[in-house]
Design a protein around this motif. Structure first.
Motif, PDB file in Angstrom:
ATOM      1  N   GLU A 110      13.726   0.495  19.649  1.00 51.70           N
ATOM      2  CA  GLU A 110      12.634  -0.163  19.872  1.00 51.70           C
ATOM      3  C   GLU A 110      11.628  -0.167  18.896  1.00 51.70           C
ATOM      4  O   GLU A 110      10.921  -1.021  18.428  1.00 51.70           O
ATOM      5  N   ARG A 111      11.498   0.906  18.079  1.00 54.57           N
ATOM      6  CA  ARG A 111      10.733   1.235  16.922  1.00 54.57           C
ATOM      7  C   ARG A 111      11.123   0.116  15.801  1.00 54.57           C
ATOM      8  O   ARG A 111      10.422  -0.275  15.102  1.00 54.57           O
ATOM      9  N   LEU A 112      12.547   0.096  15.545  1.00 57.22           N
ATOM     10  CA  LEU A 112      13.062  -0.695  14.455  1.00 57.22           C
ATOM     11  C   LEU A 112      12.634  -2.149  14.819  1.00 57.22           C
ATOM     12  O   LEU A 112      12.571  -2.925  13.866  1.00 57.22           O
ATOM     13  N   ARG A 113      12.741  -2.511  16.058  1.00 58.88           N
ATOM     14  CA  ARG A 113      12.379  -4.131  16.250  1.00 58.88           C
ATOM     15  C   ARG A 113      10.875  -4.273  15.983  1.00 58.88           C
ATOM     16  O   ARG A 113      10.500  -5.367  15.739  1.00 58.88           O
ATOM     17  N   LEU A 114       9.929  -3.422  16.488  1.00 54.93           N
ATOM     18  CA  LEU A 114       8.528  -3.433  16.356  1.00 54.93           C
ATOM     19  C   LEU A 114       8.252  -3.416  14.789  1.00 54.93           C
ATOM     20  O   LEU A 114       7.186  -3.761  14.645  1.00 54.93           O
ATOM     21  N   ALA A 115       8.846  -2.910  14.131  1.00 54.22           N
ATOM     22  CA  ALA A 115       8.505  -2.691  12.719  1.00 54.22           C
ATOM     23  C   ALA A 115       8.195  -3.916  11.901  1.00 54.22           C
ATOM     24  O   ALA A 115       7.535  -4.032  11.130  1.00 54.22           O
ATOM     25  N   ARG A 116       9.176  -4.937  12.454  1.00 52.45           N
ATOM     26  CA  ARG A 116       9.114  -6.273  11.579  1.00 52.45           C
ATOM     27  C   ARG A 116       7.840  -6.746  11.910  1.00 52.45           C
ATOM     28  O   ARG A 116       7.404  -7.645  11.154  1.00 52.45           O
ATOM     29  N   TYR A 117       7.315  -6.550  12.910  1.00 51.44           N
ATOM     30  CA  TYR A 117       5.818  -6.999  13.412  1.00 51.44           C
ATOM     31  C   TYR A 117       4.790  -6.304  13.184  1.00 51.44           C
ATOM     32  O   TYR A 117       3.768  -6.813  13.317  1.00 51.44           O
ATOM     33  N   PHE A 118       4.791  -5.256  12.507  1.00 50.98           N
ATOM     34  CA  PHE A 118       3.866  -4.261  12.147  1.00 50.98           C
ATOM     35  C   PHE A 118       3.043  -4.806  10.999  1.00 50.98           C
ATOM     36  O   PHE A 118       2.136  -4.387  10.448  1.00 50.98           O
ATOM     37  N   VAL A 119       3.900  -5.558  10.292  1.00 51.25           N
ATOM     38  CA  VAL A 119       3.490  -6.204   9.024  1.00 51.25           C
ATOM     39  C   VAL A 119       2.328  -7.200   9.391  1.00 51.25           C
ATOM     40  O   VAL A 119       1.299  -7.500   8.468  1.00 51.25           O
ATOM     41  N   TRP A 120       2.302  -7.634  10.457  1.00 46.13           N
ATOM     42  CA  TRP A 120       1.220  -8.608  10.919  1.00 46.13           C
ATOM     43  C   TRP A 120      -0.107  -7.799  11.286  1.00 46.13           C
ATOM     44  O   TRP A 120      -1.144  -8.237  10.975  1.00 46.13           O
ATOM     45  N   VAL A 121       0.337  -6.509  11.628  1.00 45.32           N
ATOM     46  CA  VAL A 121      -1.100  -5.606  12.101  1.00 45.32           C
ATOM     47  C   VAL A 121      -1.828  -5.367  10.577  1.00 45.32           C
ATOM     48  O   VAL A 121      -3.067  -5.363  10.430  1.00 45.32           O
ATOM     49  N   ALA A 123      -1.565  -7.049   7.813  1.00 41.18           N
ATOM     50  CA  ALA A 123      -2.168  -8.262   7.310  1.00 41.18           C
ATOM     51  C   ALA A 123      -3.400  -8.564   7.863  1.00 41.18           C
ATOM     52  O   ALA A 123      -4.500  -9.001   7.172  1.00 41.18           O
ATOM     53  N   LEU A 124      -3.700  -8.306   9.124  1.00 43.67           N
ATOM     54  CA  LEU A 124      -4.951  -8.520   9.903  1.00 43.67           C
ATOM     55  C   LEU A 124      -5.907  -7.331   9.596  1.00 43.67           C
ATOM     56  O   LEU A 124      -7.223  -7.376   9.173  1.00 43.67           O
ATOM     57  N   CYS A 125      -5.506  -6.035   9.785  1.00 37.97           N
ATOM     58  CA  CYS A 125      -6.363  -4.821   9.624  1.00 37.97           C
ATOM     59  C   CYS A 125      -6.639  -4.118   8.389  1.00 37.97           C
ATOM     60  O   CYS A 125      -7.817  -3.882   8.054  1.00 37.97           O
ATOM     61  N   ALA A 126      -5.542  -4.399   7.549  1.00 39.40           N
ATOM     62  CA  ALA A 126      -5.844  -3.588   6.106  1.00 39.40           C
ATOM     63  C   ALA A 126      -6.711  -4.101   5.276  1.00 39.40           C
ATOM     64  O   ALA A 126      -7.695  -3.487   4.659  1.00 39.40           O
ATOM     65  N   PRO A 127      -7.035  -5.408   5.047  1.00 42.30           N
ATOM     66  CA  PRO A 127      -8.042  -6.170   4.128  1.00 42.30           C
ATOM     67  C   PRO A 127      -9.537  -5.633   4.454  1.00 42.30           C
ATOM     68  O   PRO A 127     -10.298  -5.551   4.087  1.00 42.30           O
ATOM     69  N   ILE A 128      -9.779  -5.752   6.022  1.00 42.94           N
ATOM     70  CA  ILE A 128     -11.128  -5.545   6.552  1.00 42.94           C
ATOM     71  C   ILE A 128     -11.429  -4.042   6.199  1.00 42.94           C
ATOM     72  O   ILE A 128     -12.493  -3.694   5.802  1.00 42.94           O
ATOM     73  N   ALA A 129     -10.425  -3.174   6.612  1.00 40.45           N
ATOM     74  CA  ALA A 129     -10.365  -1.598   6.121  1.00 40.45           C
ATOM     75  C   ALA A 129     -10.792  -1.429   4.612  1.00 40.45           C
ATOM     76  O   ALA A 129     -11.416  -0.725   4.391  1.00 40.45           O
ATOM     77  N   ILE A 130      -9.888  -1.954   3.995  1.00 43.45           N
ATOM     78  CA  ILE A 130     -10.098  -1.628   2.277  1.00 43.45           C
ATOM     79  C   ILE A 130     -11.303  -2.357   1.813  1.00 43.45           C
ATOM     80  O   ILE A 130     -11.871  -1.708   1.083  1.00 43.45           O
ATOM     81  N   TRP A 131     -11.761  -3.257   2.418  1.00 46.91           N
ATOM     82  CA  TRP A 131     -13.218  -3.912   1.860  1.00 46.91           C
ATOM     83  C   TRP A 131     -14.127  -3.016   2.399  1.00 46.91           C
ATOM     84  O   TRP A 131     -15.185  -2.754   1.375  1.00 46.91           O
ATOM     85  N   SER A 132     -14.107  -2.449   3.531  1.00 48.64           N
ATOM     86  CA  SER A 132     -15.101  -1.518   4.168  1.00 48.64           C
ATOM     87  C   SER A 132     -15.082  -0.453   2.934  1.00 48.64           C
ATOM     88  O   SER A 132     -16.262   0.241   2.505  1.00 48.64           O
TER      89      SER A 132
END
Length: 496
Positions: A110-121, A123-132
């Protein structure tokens, strides 16, 4: 008298600690472990050092002098908080359960399947957090760390006077993100780089709580990955490194890191360290507790009766949308600044309990925290420990690094918003893309097996059909189907 109380406090701590270490509940994952470490440092080791090294900085800065009786009561308050926390944390309906790790191979898949979609997370959260984070580092670099914050001298509360506080704190999303990246990608060296960068950059701002929380989360994820209840040598060395960095940043508030990147000497923020060993304000919860006893109820003539909990309802509203928003709790029974200048004080769980209702307040508050955190721990241990549940628990526990010290449920709310947000986004993407979970596979297999019993369908065919329904494997090569079938058959043991 105070020396006798200090010896008595040491005996109580050693008794509680020894009992806990000899129990089957002892592990790095239990919430009492972190509280025991916190209490031992600030309420046991630190007072002993203060007795011999005569720490006076907080007394002078806060403009108060506790009597020996005040100091003795403060020790007893801290001890009562420890005992109450431990007693309720290990109730049969709470945290009295041994840590267990799931052995279901479907969860690993299950974790291996979800890993493919963590990239989307990311892409969405990291830029905002890094900018802050970049904004705060840039402010520290140019000697403007507190440019957007105003201190209300009547309450000692700093509040955001421009922009949006949510954006200012968005950098906290990097705490769960760095731990999740390492765990999702199996602690490969490249997966550890984001955590290392966050620790260094955050340390460069002069702030330490977030990078300590990030290191703690990373350690929990690693222990879970390796199925260990206690830290390995590598984890212990990592914690020692984090402790050394914590102390170093405390000495110059990140000046050395900023100067290495080219900041001029003016960015030192006028900070000159003269702190003795463990003598800084970061370790002074004992003095803060003494100030609480000095004020409440001797001089305040009342308690707060936990009215500070009302701030839970006002805090989430941005000040830009509510210009008249109260500073601090909307109802104040008294101000601690009427009796001294306790700037930067963190009251801890026993201190908040004492302010709330004295001795009964300490038992009520510390007992409630112990029971609720133990209950959360039990729910995690006894669950199927799916990928999302593991992620949520390992990212929730680091909040306690700061929450135990502050003693406020508001601290949990403030940090949980950012610590849990990447996980909520991850769950949303999983639902959007209809990623099959381990429970879906087991449910589909159960339905197909019931159909097999009714219609006499061969068992092997039923298992393949169940796997195909749950994971969408129809049309895939036979070798893939066989691998999934073997995985499904191995999962029949469930959770160990």
């Amino acid at each position: 008298m105070y020396e006798v109380a200090l010896a008595f406090s040491l005996l109580i701590y050693l008794g509680v600690l020894t009992t806990y270490l000899r129990s089957r509940y002892f592990s790095a994952f239990h919430p009492f472990t972190l509280y025991c470490m916190f209490h031992g440092l600030v309420f046991v080791v630190r007072p002993v050092l203060s007795l011999f090294l005569d720490y006076q900085y907080v007394y002078r800065a806060y403009q108060f002098t506790p009597t020996p009786g005040d100091r003795t009561i403060a020790l007893l308050v801290a001890d009562l908080g420890l005992v109450a926390f431990a007693f309720f944390a290990f109730r049969p309906s709470s945290g009295a359960v041994e840590m267990r790790f799931s052995s279901d191979p479907l969860l690993q898949d299950e974790r291996l399947r979800l890993a493919r979609y963590f990239v989307w997370v990311m892409a969405l959260c990291a830029p905002i957090a890094i900018w802050s984070l970049a904004g705060q580092f840039g402010a520290a670099f140019s000697n403007e760390t507190y440019a957007d914050m105003t201190l209300d001298r009547s309450t000692g509360v700093s509040y955001n006077n421009s922009g949006n506080g949510y954006f200012y704190e968005a950098q906290l999303m990097l705490v769960p993100l760095t731990g999740l990246i390492a765990w999702v990608f199996r602690f490969r060296l490249i997966a550890l780089i984001p955590a290392m960068l966050f620790v260094l950059v955050r340390a460069g701002t002069g702030g330490r709580g977030p990078f300590v929380s990030a290191m703690f989360a990373l350690g929990l994820f690693y222990l879970y990955q390796t199925r260990r209840k206690l830290p390995t040598l590598n984890v212990a060395l990592g914690l020692l490194a984090a402790g050394a960095l914590f102390a170093a940043v405390g000495q110059d508030r990140g000046y050395a890191l900023r100067s290495a990147l080219g900041a001029d000497s003016d960015s030192r923020l006028n900070f000159e360290s003269t702190e003795p060993f463990l003598g800084g304000m970061d370790y002074s919860n004992m003095e803060y507790l003494e100030y609480v006893v000095y004020v409440v109820p001797q001089r305040s003539h009342t308690y707060t009766y936990f009215t500070e909990l009302l701030q839970l309802f006002t805090e989430p509203v941005p000040r830009v949308l509510w210009p008249g928003k109260p500073i601090g709790p909307p109802i104040k029974m008294f101000s601690m600044f009427d009796y001294g200048f306790p700037i930067g004080a963190t009251w801890s769980l026993p201190g908040v309990g004492w302010m709330g209702l004295g001795w009964p307040g300490v038992i009520m508050l510390c007992g409630l925290w112990g029971y609720l955190l133990g209950w959360i721990y039990r729910k995690f241990v006894e669950s199927d420990q799916s990928a999302f549940k593991v992620a949520a628990y390992m990212c929730f526990m680091p909040i306690m690094v700061v929450a135990y010290r502050d003693g406020l449920i508001l601290t949990v709310l403030r940090q949980a918003i950012f610590f849990m947000f990447p996980i909520v986004v991850w769950m949303a993407f999983a639902r959007l893309f209809r990623v099959p979970m381990a429970r879906d596979l087991r449910a589909a297999m159960a339905r197909i097996r019931r159909r097999q019993v009714i219609h006499g369908e061969p068992e092997g065919k039923a298992a393949v059909r169940a796997t195909s329904i749950a994971e969408g494997l129809d049309g895939l090569p036979p070798a893939v189907r066989r691998r999934r079938l073997a995985l499904a058959n191995r999962s029949q043991g469930g959770v160990a």
